[in-house]
Design a protein around this motif. Structure first.
Motif, short mmCIF file in Angstrom:
data_model
loop_
_atom_site.label_atom_id
_atom_site.label_comp_id
_atom_site.label_asym_id
_atom_site.label_seq_id
_atom_site.Cartn_x
_atom_site.Cartn_y
_atom_site.Cartn_z
N UNK A 198 0.81 -1.22 0.00
CA UNK A 198 0.00 0.00 0.00
C UNK A 198 0.84 1.27 0.00
N UNK A 199 0.61 2.09 -1.02
CA UNK A 199 1.19 3.41 -1.23
C UNK A 199 2.67 3.38 -1.64
N UNK A 204 7.88 -3.25 -7.88
CA UNK A 204 9.23 -3.71 -7.51
C UNK A 204 9.84 -2.84 -6.42
N UNK A 205 9.07 -1.85 -5.92
CA UNK A 205 9.58 -0.99 -4.85
C UNK A 205 8.71 -1.06 -3.60
N UNK A 206 7.85 -2.07 -3.47
CA UNK A 206 7.27 -2.35 -2.16
C UNK A 206 8.41 -2.77 -1.24
N UNK A 207 8.22 -2.62 0.06
CA UNK A 207 9.37 -2.92 0.92
C UNK A 207 9.81 -4.37 0.83
N UNK A 208 8.90 -5.38 0.71
CA UNK A 208 9.41 -6.75 0.55
C UNK A 208 10.19 -6.95 -0.74
N UNK A 209 9.73 -6.32 -1.84
CA UNK A 209 10.46 -6.46 -3.11
C UNK A 209 11.84 -5.84 -3.02
N UNK A 210 11.94 -4.68 -2.38
CA UNK A 210 13.25 -4.04 -2.21
C UNK A 210 14.15 -4.89 -1.33
N UNK A 211 13.61 -5.42 -0.23
CA UNK A 211 14.42 -6.25 0.67
C UNK A 211 14.88 -7.52 -0.04
N UNK A 385 10.91 2.30 1.02
CA UNK A 385 12.33 2.09 0.76
C UNK A 385 13.11 1.97 2.06
N UNK A 386 12.81 2.81 3.02
CA UNK A 386 13.52 2.74 4.29
C UNK A 386 13.27 1.41 4.99
N UNK A 387 12.03 0.98 5.02
CA UNK A 387 11.71 -0.29 5.68
C UNK A 387 12.39 -1.44 4.96
N UNK A 388 12.36 -1.43 3.63
CA UNK A 388 13.02 -2.50 2.87
C UNK A 388 14.50 -2.57 3.14
#
Length: 407
Positions: A198-199, A204-211, A385-388
């Motif tokens: 969400x948001x 590819x830039x959701x936090x799980x995808x980034x992580x 991004x920060x969370x990921x």
């Protein structure tokens, strides 16, 4: 029904029709989906298996699991142009401006090479005041990427995390083949709408995808917006999916929905973890508590929509519970964190591969001061991004529960 062609930014002229090769969309071209449903248009990826879907008639769950967060088409080709016909189902709120179009991310050899959206498709109109919904059907649309490098390359098309997407046809100007398994570990993650995406700016830039990108793993995202509720059928899905690493982010949806009391919460967590362990007895398993959410730190749910700025396109949320209700067992985020930490510590005495991460280590008070939650519940793109990045460092980094040296 004729496709509606929508050129992506920077796209060039369409190749002659005789140049196109059409490839059926089959399971070997998809990652992140657990099931493919045949529809009148093509195939619909699902993130829960049919048996799980049959055990719950909740419309919120049905919408969330069919939104393809983390699902991507993956193939090898030397094509310089790619077209994908889809039928999307986009959600809109009665009385509010239209929501932004979902985004498709194109990655070439692991790097972002293009973004585009599609028009047409179905519109699911939601009346937040009454809870009623109406589906308005629409035509097939086409997302197109051109100008790709003329060489053999690995291509990924990440589907919008917030639009149900039926896949109709894949066309390229050179043949495609399934991408061989690269040997990367598989990471299976379950969580709420924050994990769903969400948001975030794009799929590819959701936090799980980034992580997952930072951790060099293959993501299977079972983030289910509004539906991370310790459901037994979800636990069985997690149990049955082949994977190397598992994480479960637990808590916020239980407060959102005011679904259970403290007496039920502890045994439900134990049951959820027991079921996962039936299929993955020694797999690294990370339990993550909620990130900071000030409205629910010490105030129970449910979360209630705030319509005061809806006409301007801003839907916000407030806590509708009463802090005094904690005495009767109502859950808050602080209560959930304390209980999760206690349960994981208890179980870890006999399960050395079970770990706990406080969600405030991903997003806490200082982060809220700098990057507040725009609607009081969901992070924006910068916060994703920060969370990921923080999850990757804490989970995949040296000494983390998913670190390579633990393998």
């Amino acid at each position: 029904m004729n496709p509606q062609h929508d050129p992506a930014p920077g796209s060039s002229s369409t190749p002659r029709a005789t140049d196109w090769a059409t490839t059926p969309v089959t399971a070997d071209l998809l990652r992140g989906a657990l099931d493919l449903e045949r529809t009148e248009h093509g195939v619909l990826p699902h993130r829960l298996p049919a048996r799980a879907r049959a055990q719950c008639a909740d419309g919120q769950l049905a919408m969330a699991e069919a939104q393809p967060s983390g699902v991507r088409l993956v193939f090898r080709t030397r094509a310089t142009a790619v077209e994908l016909d889809t039928v999307r189902t986009q959600m809109a709120y009665q009385g509010a401006p239209p929501r932004p179009d979902g985004v498709y991310d194109l990655l070439v050899d692991g790097r972002l090479a293009g973004r585009a959206s599609v028009t047409g498709g179905n519109l699911l109109m939601v009346d937040m005041a009454t809870g009623s919904t109406e589906t308005r059907p629409g035509p097939v649309g086409t997302v197109r990427f051109t100008g790709l490098p003329d060489r053999v390359k690995d291509v990924e098309i990440w589907l919008p995390y917030n639009e149900i997407t039926q896949l109709v046809a894949l066309r390229t100007d050179a043949p495609v083949e399934p991408l061989p398994d690269g040997g990367r570990k598989k990471w299976l993650h379950h969580g709420s709408s924050i994990s769903h995406g969400s948001d975030a700016a794009s799929p590819s830039t959701t936090w799980p995808a980034l992580a997952a990108s930072l951790g060099s793993v293959e993501l299977i995202n079972l983030g289910l917006g509004g539906s991370a509720l310790l459901d037994p059928f979800t636990a069985r899905a997690l149990r049955d999916i082949p994977t190397d690493l598992i994480s479960a982010k637990i808590g916020i949806n239980l407060v959102n929905t005011d679904l259970m009391r403290l007496r039920a919460f502890g045994p439900a967590v134990h049951g959820f973890l027991d079921t996962i362990r039936e299929g993955h007895p020694t797999t690294p398993l990370l339990v993550v508590s909620p990130i900071l959410c000030p409205i629910h730190e010490d105030t129970p749910g449910p979360s209630a929509p705030d319509f005061s700025n809806l006409s301007a396109g801003k839907l916000q949320f407030r806590a509708a519970g009463d802090p005094a209700e904690r005495a009767g067992g109502k859950l808050t985020l602080n209560i959930i964190r304390a209980e999760l930490a206690r349960l994981v510590k208890q179980r870890a005495a006999d399960d050395p591969n079970l770990h706990y991460l406080d969600g405030r280590d991903l997003y806490g008070e200082a982060d809220f001061a700098e990057l507040p939650l725009p609607d009081q519940l969901h992070p924006d793109a910068a916060t994703h991004r920060r969370i990921g990045e923080r999850f990757a460092a804490l989970a995949f980094g040296t000494g983390g529960p998913f670190a390579a040296e633990r393998a």
